[in-house]
Design a protein around this motif. Structure first.
Motif, PDB file in Angstrom:
ATOM      1  N   THR A 177       0.934  -1.298   0.046  1.00 23.79           N
ATOM      2  CA  THR A 177      -0.027   0.071   0.063  1.00 23.79           C
ATOM      3  C   THR A 177       0.928   1.232  -0.031  1.00 23.79           C
ATOM      4  O   THR A 177       0.391   2.347  -0.444  1.00 23.79           O
ATOM      5  CB  THR A 177      -0.891  -0.035   1.134  1.00 23.79           C
ATOM      6  OG1 THR A 177      -0.403  -0.314   2.214  1.00 23.79           O
ATOM      7  CG2 THR A 177      -1.959  -0.932   0.938  1.00 23.79           C
ATOM      8  N   TYR A 178       1.932   1.199   0.458  1.00 23.82           N
ATOM      9  CA  TYR A 178       3.112   2.284   0.500  1.00 23.82           C
ATOM     10  C   TYR A 178       3.304   2.436  -0.784  1.00 23.82           C
ATOM     11  O   TYR A 178       3.538   3.845  -1.300  1.00 23.82           O
ATOM     12  CB  TYR A 178       3.955   2.110   1.377  1.00 23.82           C
ATOM     13  CG  TYR A 178       3.766   2.175   2.968  1.00 23.82           C
ATOM     14  CD1 TYR A 178       3.478   3.528   3.632  1.00 23.82           C
ATOM     15  CD2 TYR A 178       4.199   1.109   3.814  1.00 23.82           C
ATOM     16  CE1 TYR A 178       3.221   3.369   4.770  1.00 23.82           C
ATOM     17  CE2 TYR A 178       3.749   1.211   5.194  1.00 23.82           C
ATOM     18  CZ  TYR A 178       3.272   2.316   5.591  1.00 23.82           C
ATOM     19  OH  TYR A 178       2.933   2.567   7.008  1.00 23.82           O
ATOM     20  N   ALA A 179       3.676   1.555  -1.500  1.00 23.26           N
ATOM     21  CA  ALA A 179       4.230   1.754  -2.845  1.00 23.26           C
ATOM     22  C   ALA A 179       2.880   2.272  -3.822  1.00 23.26           C
ATOM     23  O   ALA A 179       3.207   3.050  -4.689  1.00 23.26           O
ATOM     24  CB  ALA A 179       4.753   0.055  -3.305  1.00 23.26           C
ATOM     25  N   LEU A 180       2.046   1.752  -3.558  1.00 29.30           N
ATOM     26  CA  LEU A 180       0.649   2.212  -4.294  1.00 29.30           C
ATOM     27  C   LEU A 180       0.594   3.820  -4.146  1.00 29.30           C
ATOM     28  O   LEU A 180       0.542   4.446  -5.053  1.00 29.30           O
ATOM     29  CB  LEU A 180      -0.506   1.442  -3.803  1.00 29.30           C
ATOM     30  CG  LEU A 180      -0.686  -0.087  -4.448  1.00 29.30           C
ATOM     31  CD1 LEU A 180      -1.736  -0.708  -3.769  1.00 29.30           C
ATOM     32  CD2 LEU A 180      -1.207   0.120  -6.104  1.00 29.30           C
ATOM     33  N   THR A 181       0.613   4.016  -3.067  1.00 31.80           N
ATOM     34  CA  THR A 181       0.299   5.574  -2.861  1.00 31.80           C
ATOM     35  C   THR A 181       1.443   6.445  -3.008  1.00 31.80           C
ATOM     36  O   THR A 181       1.070   7.614  -3.542  1.00 31.80           O
ATOM     37  CB  THR A 181       0.015   5.722  -1.159  1.00 31.80           C
ATOM     38  OG1 THR A 181      -0.991   4.941  -0.575  1.00 31.80           O
ATOM     39  CG2 THR A 181      -0.356   6.989  -0.865  1.00 31.80           C
ATOM     40  N   PHE A 182       2.691   5.981  -2.800  1.00 29.85           N
ATOM     41  CA  PHE A 182       3.962   6.778  -3.440  1.00 29.85           C
ATOM     42  C   PHE A 182       3.564   7.083  -4.934  1.00 29.85           C
ATOM     43  O   PHE A 182       3.789   8.202  -5.479  1.00 29.85           O
ATOM     44  CB  PHE A 182       5.155   5.734  -3.017  1.00 29.85           C
ATOM     45  CG  PHE A 182       6.461   6.953  -3.545  1.00 29.85           C
ATOM     46  CD1 PHE A 182       6.803   7.853  -2.603  1.00 29.85           C
ATOM     47  CD2 PHE A 182       6.882   6.324  -4.486  1.00 29.85           C
ATOM     48  CE1 PHE A 182       7.779   8.561  -3.064  1.00 29.85           C
ATOM     49  CE2 PHE A 182       8.079   7.172  -4.963  1.00 29.85           C
ATOM     50  CZ  PHE A 182       8.487   8.002  -4.014  1.00 29.85           C
ATOM     51  N   VAL A 183       3.606   5.977  -5.666  1.00 33.79           N
ATOM     52  CA  VAL A 183       3.603   5.996  -7.231  1.00 33.79           C
ATOM     53  C   VAL A 183       2.278   7.204  -7.490  1.00 33.79           C
ATOM     54  O   VAL A 183       2.237   7.846  -8.368  1.00 33.79           O
ATOM     55  CB  VAL A 183       3.235   4.823  -7.712  1.00 33.79           C
ATOM     56  CG1 VAL A 183       2.596   4.979  -9.431  1.00 33.79           C
ATOM     57  CG2 VAL A 183       4.353   3.985  -7.492  1.00 33.79           C
TER      58      VAL A 183
END
Length: 294
Positions: A177-183
Protein backbone atom coordinates in the motif's frame (compact mmCIF):
# COMPACT_ATOMS: atom_id res chain seq x y z
CA UNK A 1 -10.64 -8.88 16.61
CA UNK A 2 -7.48 -6.71 16.52
CA UNK A 3 -8.58 -3.89 18.84
CA UNK A 4 -5.52 -1.70 18.16
CA UNK A 5 -6.12 -1.89 14.41
CA UNK A 6 -9.80 -1.14 14.91
CA UNK A 7 -8.97 1.97 16.96
CA UNK A 8 -6.47 3.15 14.33
CA UNK A 9 -9.03 2.67 11.55
CA UNK A 10 -11.72 4.51 13.52
CA UNK A 11 -9.37 7.44 14.24
CA UNK A 12 -8.30 7.53 10.59
CA UNK A 13 -11.87 7.66 9.30
CA UNK A 14 -12.87 10.27 11.90
CA UNK A 15 -10.01 12.54 10.79
CA UNK A 16 -10.90 11.90 7.15
CA UNK A 17 -14.35 13.23 7.99
CA UNK A 18 -12.90 16.63 8.90
CA UNK A 19 -11.19 17.20 5.55
CA UNK A 20 -14.09 19.24 4.18
CA UNK A 21 -13.87 21.64 7.13
CA UNK A 22 -10.11 22.02 6.55
CA UNK A 23 -10.56 22.46 2.79
CA UNK A 24 -12.96 25.40 3.01
CA UNK A 25 -10.52 27.20 5.33
CA UNK A 26 -7.36 26.84 3.24
CA UNK A 27 -8.07 29.88 1.06
CA UNK A 28 -6.77 28.21 -2.13
CA UNK A 29 -8.55 26.47 -5.05
CA UNK A 30 -8.94 22.70 -5.35
CA UNK A 31 -6.17 22.08 -7.88
CA UNK A 32 -3.50 23.87 -5.82
CA UNK A 33 -4.63 22.16 -2.61
CA UNK A 34 -4.45 18.71 -4.21
CA UNK A 35 -0.93 19.52 -5.48
CA UNK A 36 0.22 20.34 -1.93
CA UNK A 37 -1.53 17.22 -0.69
CA UNK A 38 0.33 15.06 -3.20
CA UNK A 39 3.69 16.56 -2.18
CA UNK A 40 3.01 15.98 1.52
CA UNK A 41 1.82 12.41 0.96
CA UNK A 42 4.79 11.58 -1.24
CA UNK A 43 7.28 12.88 1.34
CA UNK A 44 5.54 11.43 4.41
CA UNK A 45 4.56 7.99 3.12
CA UNK A 46 7.63 7.74 0.90
CA UNK A 47 9.74 8.33 4.02
CA UNK A 48 7.80 5.67 5.96
CA UNK A 49 8.21 3.26 3.05
CA UNK A 50 11.97 3.92 2.96
CA UNK A 51 12.75 3.85 6.70
CA UNK A 52 10.71 0.68 7.32
CA UNK A 53 12.64 -1.02 4.54
CA UNK A 54 9.46 -1.92 2.69
CA UNK A 55 10.88 -0.75 -0.63
CA UNK A 56 13.41 -3.62 -0.52
CA UNK A 57 10.72 -6.30 -0.70
CA UNK A 58 8.52 -4.80 -3.43
CA UNK A 59 7.61 -7.05 -6.34
CA UNK A 60 7.33 -4.76 -9.36
CA UNK A 61 5.66 -5.77 -12.61
CA UNK A 62 4.88 -3.71 -15.70
CA UNK A 63 1.18 -4.55 -15.55
CA UNK A 64 0.75 -3.54 -11.90
CA UNK A 65 2.79 -0.34 -12.31
CA UNK A 66 0.64 0.60 -15.32
CA UNK A 67 -2.52 -0.11 -13.32
CA UNK A 68 -1.18 1.95 -10.42
CA UNK A 69 -0.39 4.92 -12.68
CA UNK A 70 -3.90 4.84 -14.20
CA UNK A 71 -5.37 4.44 -10.73
CA UNK A 72 -3.30 7.45 -9.62
CA UNK A 73 -4.77 9.65 -12.34
CA UNK A 74 -8.31 8.77 -11.26
CA UNK A 75 -7.43 9.24 -7.57
CA UNK A 76 -5.92 12.70 -8.13
CA UNK A 77 -8.90 13.91 -10.17
CA UNK A 78 -11.20 12.41 -7.56
CA UNK A 79 -9.58 14.72 -4.99
CA UNK A 80 -9.76 17.75 -7.29
CA UNK A 81 -13.45 17.23 -8.09
CA UNK A 82 -14.35 16.61 -4.43
CA UNK A 83 -12.61 19.80 -3.28
CA UNK A 84 -14.30 21.75 -6.09
CA UNK A 85 -17.63 20.37 -4.86
CA UNK A 86 -16.81 21.67 -1.36
CA UNK A 87 -16.40 25.13 -2.93
CA UNK A 88 -19.91 25.06 -4.43
CA UNK A 89 -22.10 23.16 -1.94
CA UNK A 90 -22.35 22.13 1.68
CA UNK A 91 -19.91 19.50 2.91
CA UNK A 92 -22.77 17.20 3.94
CA UNK A 93 -24.28 17.16 0.46
CA UNK A 94 -20.91 16.73 -1.29
CA UNK A 95 -19.82 13.89 1.01
CA UNK A 96 -23.15 12.10 0.63
CA UNK A 97 -22.89 12.13 -3.16
CA UNK A 98 -19.18 11.24 -3.03
CA UNK A 99 -19.98 8.12 -1.03
CA UNK A 100 -21.94 6.77 -3.99
CA UNK A 101 -18.61 5.38 -5.29
CA UNK A 102 -19.35 1.74 -4.24
CA UNK A 103 -22.61 1.93 -6.19
CA UNK A 104 -20.68 3.02 -9.29
CA UNK A 105 -18.32 0.06 -8.75
CA UNK A 106 -21.34 -2.24 -8.96
CA UNK A 107 -22.46 -0.53 -12.18
CA UNK A 108 -18.95 -0.71 -13.70
CA UNK A 109 -18.74 -4.40 -12.87
CA UNK A 110 -22.05 -4.97 -14.63
CA UNK A 111 -21.14 -2.94 -17.74
CA UNK A 112 -17.47 -3.89 -18.19
CA UNK A 113 -17.08 -7.31 -16.56
CA UNK A 114 -20.62 -8.41 -17.42
CA UNK A 115 -21.24 -9.24 -13.77
CA UNK A 116 -24.90 -9.95 -13.10
CA UNK A 117 -26.48 -7.37 -10.81
CA UNK A 118 -28.70 -8.82 -8.11
CA UNK A 119 -32.13 -7.45 -7.27
CA UNK A 120 -30.61 -5.86 -4.14
CA UNK A 121 -27.96 -4.11 -6.25
CA UNK A 122 -30.54 -2.72 -8.68
CA UNK A 123 -32.65 -1.50 -5.76
CA UNK A 124 -29.58 0.12 -4.18
CA UNK A 125 -28.85 2.03 -7.41
CA UNK A 126 -32.45 3.25 -7.67
CA UNK A 127 -32.59 4.30 -4.02
CA UNK A 128 -29.27 6.18 -4.29
CA UNK A 129 -30.44 7.94 -7.46
CA UNK A 130 -33.59 9.13 -5.72
CA UNK A 131 -31.51 10.22 -2.74
CA UNK A 132 -29.27 12.29 -5.03
CA UNK A 133 -32.29 14.03 -6.57
CA UNK A 134 -33.72 14.80 -3.13
CA UNK A 135 -30.47 16.05 -1.63
CA UNK A 136 -29.76 18.45 -4.50
CA UNK A 137 -33.35 19.59 -4.94
CA UNK A 138 -35.59 19.22 -7.96
CA UNK A 139 -35.14 22.91 -8.82
CA UNK A 140 -31.44 22.33 -9.57
CA UNK A 141 -32.33 19.94 -12.39
CA UNK A 142 -34.33 22.51 -14.35
CA UNK A 143 -31.31 23.71 -16.36
CA UNK A 144 -27.72 22.69 -17.13
CA UNK A 145 -26.41 25.99 -15.71
CA UNK A 146 -28.21 25.50 -12.38
CA UNK A 147 -26.93 21.92 -12.18
CA UNK A 148 -23.30 22.99 -12.71
CA UNK A 149 -23.57 25.90 -10.26
CA UNK A 150 -24.94 23.58 -7.57
CA UNK A 151 -21.69 21.60 -7.38
CA UNK A 152 -23.60 18.37 -8.08
CA UNK A 153 -21.56 17.60 -11.19
CA UNK A 154 -18.24 18.00 -9.33
CA UNK A 155 -19.41 15.75 -6.49
CA UNK A 156 -20.69 13.14 -8.92
CA UNK A 157 -17.45 13.24 -10.94
CA UNK A 158 -15.47 12.75 -7.74
CA UNK A 159 -17.52 9.64 -6.94
CA UNK A 160 -17.09 8.29 -10.48
CA UNK A 161 -13.30 8.87 -10.41
CA UNK A 162 -13.04 7.22 -7.01
CA UNK A 163 -15.02 4.23 -8.29
CA UNK A 164 -12.74 4.00 -11.34
CA UNK A 165 -9.69 4.11 -9.05
CA UNK A 166 -11.11 1.22 -7.01
CA UNK A 167 -12.12 -0.68 -10.14
CA UNK A 168 -8.72 -0.34 -11.84
CA UNK A 169 -6.78 -0.95 -8.63
CA UNK A 170 -8.61 -4.09 -7.51
CA UNK A 171 -6.27 -6.36 -9.49
CA UNK A 172 -3.11 -5.00 -7.87
CA UNK A 173 -1.98 -7.65 -5.40
CA UNK A 174 1.83 -7.59 -5.18
CA UNK A 175 2.66 -3.93 -4.56
CA UNK A 176 2.44 -2.74 -0.96
CA UNK A 177 0.00 0.00 0.00
CA UNK A 178 2.94 2.35 0.59
CA UNK A 179 4.25 1.73 -2.93
CA UNK A 180 0.75 2.22 -4.36
CA UNK A 181 0.24 5.56 -2.63
CA UNK A 182 3.77 6.78 -3.37
CA UNK A 183 3.35 6.14 -7.12
CA UNK A 184 -0.19 7.56 -7.20
CA UNK A 185 0.70 10.83 -5.43
CA UNK A 186 3.78 11.19 -7.65
CA UNK A 187 1.33 11.10 -10.57
CA UNK A 188 -0.39 14.15 -9.07
CA UNK A 189 2.90 16.03 -8.73
CA UNK A 190 3.62 15.39 -12.41
CA UNK A 191 0.22 16.05 -14.03
CA UNK A 192 -1.12 18.99 -11.98
CA UNK A 193 1.46 21.84 -12.49
CA UNK A 194 0.14 22.92 -15.95
CA UNK A 195 -3.26 23.60 -14.35
CA UNK A 196 -1.97 25.54 -11.33
CA UNK A 197 -1.80 29.23 -10.49
CA UNK A 198 1.04 29.52 -7.99
CA UNK A 199 0.07 33.13 -7.37
CA UNK A 200 -2.74 31.90 -5.08
CA UNK A 201 -0.13 31.07 -2.44
CA UNK A 202 0.78 34.76 -2.06
CA UNK A 203 -0.81 36.69 0.79
CA UNK A 204 -2.11 33.65 2.64
CA UNK A 205 -2.52 33.98 6.40
CA UNK A 206 -0.89 31.77 9.02
CA UNK A 207 -4.29 30.18 9.57
CA UNK A 208 -4.57 29.36 5.86
CA UNK A 209 -1.16 27.68 5.87
CA UNK A 210 -2.01 25.65 8.97
CA UNK A 211 -5.14 24.31 7.26
CA UNK A 212 -3.21 23.65 4.02
CA UNK A 213 -0.41 21.76 5.78
CA UNK A 214 -2.94 20.00 7.98
CA UNK A 215 -4.74 18.75 4.86
CA UNK A 216 -1.46 17.48 3.46
CA UNK A 217 0.39 16.12 6.47
CA UNK A 218 -2.49 15.02 8.70
CA UNK A 219 -5.25 14.00 6.28
CA UNK A 220 -2.95 12.56 3.63
CA UNK A 221 0.22 11.54 5.44
CA UNK A 222 -0.51 10.54 9.01
CA UNK A 223 -4.07 9.34 8.38
CA UNK A 224 -3.07 7.23 5.37
CA UNK A 225 -0.43 5.62 7.58
CA UNK A 226 -3.09 4.74 10.18
CA UNK A 227 -5.47 3.53 7.48
CA UNK A 228 -2.96 1.31 5.67
CA UNK A 229 -1.44 0.01 8.91
CA UNK A 230 -4.83 -1.25 10.07
CA UNK A 231 -6.48 -2.19 6.75
CA UNK A 232 -4.90 -5.61 6.31
CA UNK A 233 -5.42 -6.54 9.98
CA UNK A 234 -9.22 -6.20 9.98
CA UNK A 235 -11.99 -8.27 8.36
CA UNK A 236 -13.55 -6.67 5.29
CA UNK A 237 -16.95 -6.40 6.99
CA UNK A 238 -15.42 -4.36 9.83
CA UNK A 239 -13.63 -2.01 7.43
CA UNK A 240 -16.86 -1.63 5.41
CA UNK A 241 -18.66 -0.56 8.56
CA UNK A 242 -15.95 1.78 9.86
CA UNK A 243 -15.72 3.77 6.62
CA UNK A 244 -19.11 5.22 7.56
CA UNK A 245 -17.39 7.07 10.42
CA UNK A 246 -16.03 9.43 7.74
CA UNK A 247 -19.36 10.83 6.41
CA UNK A 248 -20.93 10.87 9.89
CA UNK A 249 -18.12 13.10 11.22
CA UNK A 250 -18.25 15.28 8.09
CA UNK A 251 -22.00 15.86 8.41
CA UNK A 252 -21.78 16.54 12.17
CA UNK A 253 -18.99 19.10 11.67
CA UNK A 254 -20.96 20.73 8.87
CA UNK A 255 -24.03 21.07 11.10
CA UNK A 256 -22.29 22.01 14.38
CA UNK A 257 -19.47 24.27 13.15
CA UNK A 258 -20.53 25.49 9.70
CA UNK A 259 -24.24 25.83 10.60
CA UNK A 260 -25.54 23.64 7.78
CA UNK A 261 -29.27 23.04 8.24
CA UNK A 262 -30.59 20.35 5.89
CA UNK A 263 -34.17 20.66 4.68
CA UNK A 264 -36.56 17.77 5.19
CA UNK A 265 -36.04 16.72 1.57
CA UNK A 266 -32.24 16.85 1.92
CA UNK A 267 -32.42 14.79 5.09
CA UNK A 268 -34.49 12.21 3.26
CA UNK A 269 -31.92 12.25 0.44
CA UNK A 270 -29.01 11.63 2.83
CA UNK A 271 -30.91 8.75 4.45
CA UNK A 272 -31.75 7.20 1.06
CA UNK A 273 -28.15 7.45 -0.19
CA UNK A 274 -26.66 5.75 2.84
CA UNK A 275 -29.45 3.19 2.93
CA UNK A 276 -28.48 2.23 -0.61
CA UNK A 277 -24.79 2.12 0.22
CA UNK A 278 -25.43 -0.20 3.16
CA UNK A 279 -25.89 -2.86 0.48
CA UNK A 280 -22.08 -3.09 0.56
CA UNK A 281 -22.39 -4.37 4.13
CA UNK A 282 -24.86 -7.05 3.09
CA UNK A 283 -22.50 -8.37 0.43
CA UNK A 284 -19.10 -6.77 1.12
CA UNK A 285 -16.42 -6.75 -1.53
CA UNK A 286 -12.75 -6.15 -0.89
CA UNK A 287 -12.47 -3.83 -3.87
CA UNK A 288 -14.86 -1.38 -2.22
CA UNK A 289 -12.62 -0.77 0.77
CA UNK A 290 -9.18 -1.09 -0.78
CA UNK A 291 -8.67 2.70 -0.85
CA UNK A 292 -9.39 5.32 1.80
CA UNK A 293 -12.40 7.56 1.25
CA UNK A 294 -10.51 10.78 0.63
Amino acid sequence: MNIAAMIKMTVAMAIFGSIGFFTVNTGIPAEELVFVRCICATLFLGGMWFFTGGYKTEKWSRQEVTQTLICGVFLVFNWVFLFKAFEEMSISVAISIYNLAPIFVLILGSLILKEKMTVQAVMAVIVCFLGSVFIIGLDQFTSIEALFNSGFVWAMLSAVCYALAMFVGKGITHLSTYALTFVQTMVGIVILPPFLDFGVFEGLTTSNWLYILGTGLIHTGFVYYLFFDSLRKLPTIVVSALVFVDPVVAILLDIVILDFRPTLLQTAGIVLIFAGIIYTLIKPSKQIVELPQV
